[in-house]
Design a protein around this motif. Structure first.
Motif, PDB file in Angstrom:
ATOM      1  N   SER A 202      -2.506 -15.824  15.127  1.00  0.00           N
ATOM      2  CA  SER A 202      -2.519 -16.453  16.451  1.00  0.00           C
ATOM      3  C   SER A 202      -1.877 -15.564  17.508  1.00  0.00           C
ATOM      4  CB  SER A 202      -1.819 -17.802  16.408  1.00  0.00           C
ATOM      5  OG  SER A 202      -0.488 -17.641  15.993  1.00  0.00           O
ATOM      6  N   ARG A 203      -1.040 -14.654  17.104  1.00  0.00           N
ATOM      7  CA  ARG A 203      -0.425 -13.690  18.031  1.00  0.00           C
ATOM      8  C   ARG A 203      -0.591 -12.300  17.442  1.00  0.00           C
ATOM      9  NH1 ARG A 203       4.034 -14.822  21.499  1.00  0.00           N
ATOM     10  NH2 ARG A 203       4.697 -12.825  20.752  1.00  0.00           N
ATOM     11  N   GLN A 204      -0.519 -11.294  18.324  1.00  0.00           N
ATOM     12  CA  GLN A 204      -0.587  -9.917  17.841  1.00  0.00           C
ATOM     13  C   GLN A 204       0.758  -9.593  17.207  1.00  0.00           C
ATOM     14  OE1 GLN A 204      -0.811 -10.851  20.990  1.00  0.00           O
ATOM     15  NE2 GLN A 204      -2.580 -10.026  21.968  1.00  0.00           N
ATOM     16  N   GLN A 205       0.801  -9.638  15.898  1.00  0.00           N
ATOM     17  CA  GLN A 205       2.027  -9.262  15.212  1.00  0.00           C
ATOM     18  C   GLN A 205       1.656  -8.410  14.013  1.00  0.00           C
ATOM     19  OE1 GLN A 205       3.995 -12.851  14.015  1.00  0.00           O
ATOM     20  NE2 GLN A 205       2.077 -13.936  13.844  1.00  0.00           N
ATOM     21  N   ALA A 206       2.440  -7.430  13.786  1.00  0.00           N
ATOM     22  CA  ALA A 206       2.160  -6.530  12.668  1.00  0.00           C
ATOM     23  C   ALA A 206       2.184  -7.331  11.384  1.00  0.00           C
ATOM     24  CB  ALA A 206       3.195  -5.414  12.623  1.00  0.00           C
ATOM     25  N   SER A 207       1.171  -7.154  10.577  1.00  0.00           N
ATOM     26  CA  SER A 207       1.126  -7.900   9.326  1.00  0.00           C
ATOM     27  C   SER A 207       2.144  -7.312   8.356  1.00  0.00           C
ATOM     28  CB  SER A 207      -0.274  -7.836   8.729  1.00  0.00           C
ATOM     29  OG  SER A 207      -0.554  -6.531   8.297  1.00  0.00           O
ATOM     30  N   GLU A 208       2.647  -8.167   7.489  1.00  0.00           N
ATOM     31  CA  GLU A 208       3.610  -7.699   6.489  1.00  0.00           C
ATOM     32  C   GLU A 208       2.896  -6.930   5.391  1.00  0.00           C
ATOM     33  OE1 GLU A 208       6.158 -10.811   5.109  1.00  0.00           O
ATOM     34  OE2 GLU A 208       6.287 -11.669   7.098  1.00  0.00           O
ATOM     35  N   LYS A 209       1.627  -7.222   5.206  1.00  0.00           N
ATOM     36  CA  LYS A 209       0.850  -6.557   4.176  1.00  0.00           C
ATOM     37  C   LYS A 209      -0.170  -5.657   4.837  1.00  0.00           C
ATOM     38  CE  LYS A 209      -0.495  -8.335  -0.158  1.00  0.00           C
ATOM     39  NZ  LYS A 209      -1.258  -9.296  -0.902  1.00  0.00           N
ATOM     40  N   ALA A 210      -0.230  -4.450   4.445  1.00  0.00           N
ATOM     41  CA  ALA A 210      -1.207  -3.520   5.009  1.00  0.00           C
ATOM     42  C   ALA A 210      -2.564  -3.779   4.369  1.00  0.00           C
ATOM     43  CB  ALA A 210      -0.769  -2.085   4.752  1.00  0.00           C
TER      44      ALA A 210
ATOM     45  N   VAL B 132       0.842  -1.188   0.000  1.00  0.00           N
ATOM     46  CA  VAL B 132       0.000   0.000   0.000  1.00  0.00           C
ATOM     47  C   VAL B 132       0.881   1.242   0.000  1.00  0.00           C
ATOM     48  CG1 VAL B 132      -1.699   1.289   1.308  1.00  0.00           C
ATOM     49  CG2 VAL B 132      -1.818  -1.186   1.243  1.00  0.00           C
ATOM     50  N   THR B 133       0.582   2.142  -0.895  1.00  0.00           N
ATOM     51  CA  THR B 133       1.326   3.392  -0.877  1.00  0.00           C
ATOM     52  C   THR B 133       0.730   4.299   0.181  1.00  0.00           C
ATOM     53  OG1 THR B 133      -0.072   4.270  -2.603  1.00  0.00           O
ATOM     54  CG2 THR B 133       1.988   3.248  -3.294  1.00  0.00           C
ATOM     55  N   ASN B 134       1.537   5.140   0.746  1.00  0.00           N
ATOM     56  CA  ASN B 134       1.123   6.070   1.785  1.00  0.00           C
ATOM     57  C   ASN B 134       0.620   5.372   3.048  1.00  0.00           C
ATOM     58  OD1 ASN B 134       1.702   8.247   0.064  1.00  0.00           O
ATOM     59  ND2 ASN B 134      -0.340   8.158  -0.815  1.00  0.00           N
ATOM     60  N   ALA B 135       1.086   4.156   3.313  1.00  0.00           N
ATOM     61  CA  ALA B 135       0.702   3.460   4.544  1.00  0.00           C
ATOM     62  C   ALA B 135       1.180   4.291   5.728  1.00  0.00           C
ATOM     63  CB  ALA B 135       1.315   2.072   4.584  1.00  0.00           C
ATOM     64  N   SER B 136       0.439   4.217   6.813  1.00  0.00           N
ATOM     65  CA  SER B 136       0.722   5.060   7.956  1.00  0.00           C
ATOM     66  C   SER B 136       1.023   4.234   9.194  1.00  0.00           C
ATOM     67  CB  SER B 136      -0.492   5.953   8.228  1.00  0.00           C
ATOM     68  OG  SER B 136      -0.294   6.716   9.390  1.00  0.00           O
ATOM     69  N   THR B 137       1.808   4.827  10.099  1.00  0.00           N
ATOM     70  CA  THR B 137       2.071   4.194  11.390  1.00  0.00           C
ATOM     71  C   THR B 137       1.177   4.791  12.476  1.00  0.00           C
ATOM     72  OG1 THR B 137       3.867   5.757  11.822  1.00  0.00           O
ATOM     73  CG2 THR B 137       4.461   3.640  10.837  1.00  0.00           C
ATOM     74  N   SER B 138       0.327   5.735  12.116  1.00  0.00           N
ATOM     75  CA  SER B 138      -0.610   6.332  13.073  1.00  0.00           C
ATOM     76  C   SER B 138      -1.818   5.415  13.220  1.00  0.00           C
ATOM     77  CB  SER B 138      -1.066   7.706  12.592  1.00  0.00           C
ATOM     78  OG  SER B 138      -2.092   8.191  13.419  1.00  0.00           O
ATOM     79  N   GLU B 139      -2.083   4.957  14.431  1.00  0.00           N
ATOM     80  CA  GLU B 139      -3.166   4.001  14.681  1.00  0.00           C
ATOM     81  C   GLU B 139      -4.547   4.573  14.367  1.00  0.00           C
ATOM     82  OE1 GLU B 139      -2.360   2.936  18.719  1.00  0.00           O
ATOM     83  OE2 GLU B 139      -0.795   1.519  18.144  1.00  0.00           O
TER      84      GLU B 139
ATOM     85  N   ARG C   3       0.988  -0.608  17.423  1.00  0.00           N
ATOM     86  CA  ARG C   3       2.309  -0.397  16.805  1.00  0.00           C
ATOM     87  C   ARG C   3       3.425  -1.170  17.496  1.00  0.00           C
ATOM     88  NH1 ARG C   3       2.047   5.412  18.956  1.00  0.00           N
ATOM     89  NH2 ARG C   3       0.583   5.511  17.272  1.00  0.00           N
ATOM     90  N   ASN C   4       3.237  -1.538  18.771  1.00  0.00           N
ATOM     91  CA  ASN C   4       4.244  -2.327  19.486  1.00  0.00           C
ATOM     92  C   ASN C   4       3.974  -3.823  19.412  1.00  0.00           C
ATOM     93  OD1 ASN C   4       5.637  -0.006  20.304  1.00  0.00           O
ATOM     94  ND2 ASN C   4       4.225   0.274  22.015  1.00  0.00           N
ATOM     95  N   ALA C   5       2.918  -4.213  18.700  1.00  0.00           N
ATOM     96  CA  ALA C   5       2.539  -5.613  18.493  1.00  0.00           C
ATOM     97  C   ALA C   5       2.327  -6.371  19.800  1.00  0.00           C
ATOM     98  CB  ALA C   5       3.563  -6.318  17.612  1.00  0.00           C
TER      99      ALA C   5
END
Length: 99
Positions: free
Chosen positions: A87-95, A2-9, A31-33
């Protein structure tokens, strides 16, 4: 990717979104997974949708109650959404991106 993906929740383009069971309800990884965020759409700012976190959950059963409380989903539908989560809270590689 995704272009322009953001780290702001609160951003509509937040790259940690893992499920969007309703147009105004989504589940994201913080953001801290370390936990899932159940979020509802909270209007717009500067022409873009913003999201408000209504529940912070750390266990897989936690989102079921939160999703049902904030969206018109049946118990079965809410469980299906949660079963599809990682299964765990982990940031996905794909937005997640709504096009």
């Amino acid at each position: 990717m995704v272009t322009n993906a953001s780290t702001s929740e609160t951003s509509d383009l937040y790259m940690g979104v893992v499920a969007r069971p309703l147009i105004n309800l989504r589940i994201a990884v913080c953001r801290n997974a370390i936990q899932w965020l159940v979020q509802v759409r909270d209007g717009e700012r500067h022409g873009a949708a913003r999201w408000k976190t209504c529940a912070y959950v750390t266990t897989r059963p936690g989102p079921i109650a939160a999703v049902r409380r904030h969206g018109p989903l049946s118990e079965r539908d809410a469980e299906e959404v949660v079963d599809a989560l990682p299964s765990r809270q982990q940031a996905s590689e794909k937005a997640y991106s709504q096009k």
